[in-house]
Write a protein that holds these residues in place. Structure first.
Motif, PDB file in Angstrom:
ATOM      1  N   LEU A   1     103.219 -13.817 128.737  1.00 58.84           N
ATOM      2  CA  LEU A   1     103.251 -14.958 129.661  1.00 58.84           C
ATOM      3  C   LEU A   1     103.545 -16.260 128.910  1.00 58.84           C
ATOM      4  O   LEU A   1     104.261 -17.123 129.410  1.00 58.84           O
ATOM      5  N   GLU A   2     102.989 -16.397 127.721  1.00 60.57           N
ATOM      6  CA  GLU A   2     103.240 -17.609 126.928  1.00 60.57           C
ATOM      7  C   GLU A   2     104.720 -17.692 126.546  1.00 60.57           C
ATOM      8  O   GLU A   2     105.320 -18.767 126.579  1.00 60.57           O
ATOM      9  N   ALA A   3     105.320 -16.557 126.203  1.00 57.65           N
ATOM     10  CA  ALA A   3     106.757 -16.547 125.867  1.00 57.65           C
ATOM     11  C   ALA A   3     107.585 -16.948 127.092  1.00 57.65           C
ATOM     12  O   ALA A   3     108.552 -17.701 126.972  1.00 57.65           O
ATOM     13  N   ARG A   4     107.195 -16.458 128.268  1.00 58.48           N
ATOM     14  CA  ARG A   4     107.896 -16.849 129.500  1.00 58.48           C
ATOM     15  C   ARG A   4     107.720 -18.335 129.769  1.00 58.48           C
ATOM     16  O   ARG A   4     108.659 -19.017 130.176  1.00 58.48           O
ATOM     17  N   ALA A   5     106.522 -18.846 129.536  1.00 57.59           N
ATOM     18  CA  ALA A   5     106.268 -20.279 129.747  1.00 57.59           C
ATOM     19  C   ALA A   5     107.128 -21.120 128.810  1.00 57.59           C
ATOM     20  O   ALA A   5     107.696 -22.139 129.217  1.00 57.59           O
ATOM     21  N   ARG A   6     107.244 -20.701 127.567  1.00 53.27           N
ATOM     22  CA  ARG A   6     108.086 -21.434 126.601  1.00 53.27           C
ATOM     23  C   ARG A   6     109.557 -21.381 127.008  1.00 53.27           C
ATOM     24  O   ARG A   6     110.279 -22.349 126.879  1.00 53.27           O
ATOM     25  N   GLU A   7     109.982 -20.227 127.506  1.00 53.44           N
ATOM     26  CA  GLU A   7     111.378 -20.085 127.949  1.00 53.44           C
ATOM     27  C   GLU A   7     111.677 -21.026 129.119  1.00 53.44           C
ATOM     28  O   GLU A   7     112.715 -21.679 129.158  1.00 53.44           O
ATOM     29  N   ILE A   8     110.757 -21.096 130.064  1.00 53.89           N
ATOM     30  CA  ILE A   8     110.936 -21.981 131.222  1.00 53.89           C
ATOM     31  C   ILE A   8     110.884 -23.441 130.779  1.00 53.89           C
ATOM     32  O   ILE A   8     111.705 -24.264 131.187  1.00 53.89           O
ATOM     33  N   SER A   9     109.925 -23.761 129.927  1.00 59.31           N
ATOM     34  CA  SER A   9     109.732 -25.146 129.474  1.00 59.31           C
ATOM     35  C   SER A   9     110.932 -25.674 128.689  1.00 59.31           C
ATOM     36  O   SER A   9     111.192 -26.868 128.688  1.00 59.31           O
ATOM     37  N   ARG A  10     111.632 -24.793 128.023  1.00 57.18           N
ATOM     38  CA  ARG A  10     112.787 -25.198 127.221  1.00 57.18           C
ATOM     39  C   ARG A  10     113.888 -25.803 128.105  1.00 57.18           C
ATOM     40  O   ARG A  10     114.662 -26.650 127.653  1.00 57.18           O
ATOM     41  N   ASP A  11     113.936 -25.413 129.373  1.00 60.55           N
ATOM     42  CA  ASP A  11     114.986 -25.885 130.273  1.00 60.55           C
ATOM     43  C   ASP A  11     114.529 -26.987 131.222  1.00 60.55           C
ATOM     44  O   ASP A  11     115.289 -27.407 132.086  1.00 60.55           O
ATOM     45  N   LEU A  12     113.266 -27.445 131.079  1.00 58.62           N
ATOM     46  CA  LEU A  12     112.757 -28.504 131.943  1.00 58.62           C
ATOM     47  C   LEU A  12     112.712 -29.830 131.190  1.00 58.62           C
ATOM     48  O   LEU A  12     112.195 -29.892 130.075  1.00 58.62           O
ATOM     49  N   ARG A  13     113.230 -30.864 131.811  1.00 54.95           N
ATOM     50  CA  ARG A  13     113.313 -32.196 131.205  1.00 54.95           C
ATOM     51  C   ARG A  13     111.988 -32.943 131.392  1.00 54.95           C
ATOM     52  O   ARG A  13     111.395 -32.920 132.454  1.00 54.95           O
ATOM     53  N   CYS A  14     111.590 -33.644 130.343  1.00 53.32           N
ATOM     54  CA  CYS A  14     110.459 -34.561 130.474  1.00 53.32           C
ATOM     55  C   CYS A  14     110.963 -35.778 131.246  1.00 53.32           C
ATOM     56  O   CYS A  14     111.948 -36.406 130.858  1.00 53.32           O
ATOM     57  N   LEU A  15     110.313 -36.113 132.323  1.00 49.23           N
ATOM     58  CA  LEU A  15     110.760 -37.214 133.170  1.00 49.23           C
ATOM     59  C   LEU A  15     110.483 -38.570 132.546  1.00 49.23           C
ATOM     60  O   LEU A  15     111.028 -39.577 132.989  1.00 49.23           O
ATOM     61  N   VAL A  16     109.660 -38.617 131.509  1.00 49.68           N
ATOM     62  CA  VAL A  16     109.372 -39.869 130.810  1.00 49.68           C
ATOM     63  C   VAL A  16     110.339 -40.053 129.641  1.00 49.68           C
ATOM     64  O   VAL A  16     110.924 -41.118 129.462  1.00 49.68           O
ATOM     65  N   CYS A  17     110.522 -38.993 128.856  1.00 53.62           N
ATOM     66  CA  CYS A  17     111.345 -39.080 127.636  1.00 53.62           C
ATOM     67  C   CYS A  17     112.824 -38.854 127.898  1.00 53.62           C
ATOM     68  O   CYS A  17     113.640 -39.076 127.027  1.00 53.62           O
ATOM     69  N   ARG A  18     113.165 -38.363 129.020  1.00 53.54           N
ATOM     70  CA  ARG A  18     114.518 -38.126 129.508  1.00 53.54           C
ATOM     71  C   ARG A  18     115.219 -36.939 128.849  1.00 53.54           C
ATOM     72  O   ARG A  18     115.380 -35.944 129.481  1.00 53.54           O
ATOM     73  N   ASN A  19     115.656 -37.010 127.612  1.00 50.81           N
ATOM     74  CA  ASN A  19     116.443 -35.912 127.054  1.00 50.81           C
ATOM     75  C   ASN A  19     115.640 -35.027 126.112  1.00 50.81           C
ATOM     76  O   ASN A  19     116.176 -34.465 125.174  1.00 50.81           O
ATOM     77  N   GLU A  20     114.367 -34.887 126.373  1.00 47.85           N
ATOM     78  CA  GLU A  20     113.522 -33.945 125.654  1.00 47.85           C
ATOM     79  C   GLU A  20     113.008 -32.925 126.648  1.00 47.85           C
ATOM     80  O   GLU A  20     112.765 -33.256 127.805  1.00 47.85           O
TER      81      GLU A  20
END
Length: 153
Positions: free
Chosen positions: A32-51
């Motif tokens: 589950l942690e690996a899946r969470a990291r995979e999903i998180s890699r494609d989600l933009r931080c709305l504060v930092c913009r391109n991270e």
């Protein structure tokens, strides 16, 4: 001075990028942690913009990381988690926007403009080449007289 700078430079060189994921956020199940990291890699931080949210220290990024893990624990698939977050925050949260709907227009606009610009350039160069090959014909006496009047000769 060298004794101080060399170890500092070496430590800076060897230091890798630090992830912002806190130990209390990490799931017990490695899959589950690996899946969470995979999903998180494609989600933009709305504060930092391109991270992505894994690399960001912002509070909102932490909330998104926790939300991703919460949805995974509830049994959602990766696609369902992403759809849930997109429904809540909009498509801007995706680092790579989807290639459907109005986004398809944006994805195709760049290559279309490149092809159009190349075609216009090709037409311009061909016309210029044919204009340069036209023979120089002298002015007729009437044209020469009119030119002299314009130039006040």
């Amino acid at each position: 001075m060298r004794r101080i700078l060399l170890p500092l430079a070496l430590a800076g060189f060897l230091a890798g990028p630090a992830l912002a994921v806190q130990p209390d956020e990490i799931l017990d199940d490695p899959a589950l942690e690996a899946r969470a990291r995979e999903i998180s890699r494609d989600l933009r931080c709305l504060v930092c913009r391109n991270e992505n949210i894994d690399d960001s220290d912002a509070g909102l990024a932490r909330d998104l990381r926790l939300l991703v893990r919460e949805r995974l624990l509830e049994g959602d698939s990766n696609r369902e988690v992403v759809d849930f977050i997109v429904d809540r925050y909009g498509e801007y949260v995706l680092l790579n926007p989807r290639r459907e709907g109005m986004n398809l227009l944006l994805w195709l606009a760049g290559p279309a403009m490149l092809i159009l610009g190349g075609g216009v350039s090709l037409v311009y160069i061909r016309r210029r080449r044919t204009d340069a090959t036209l023979p120089d014909t002298p002015l007729s006496p009437e044209e020469q007289k009119r030119l002299d009047q314009i130039l006040d000769r």
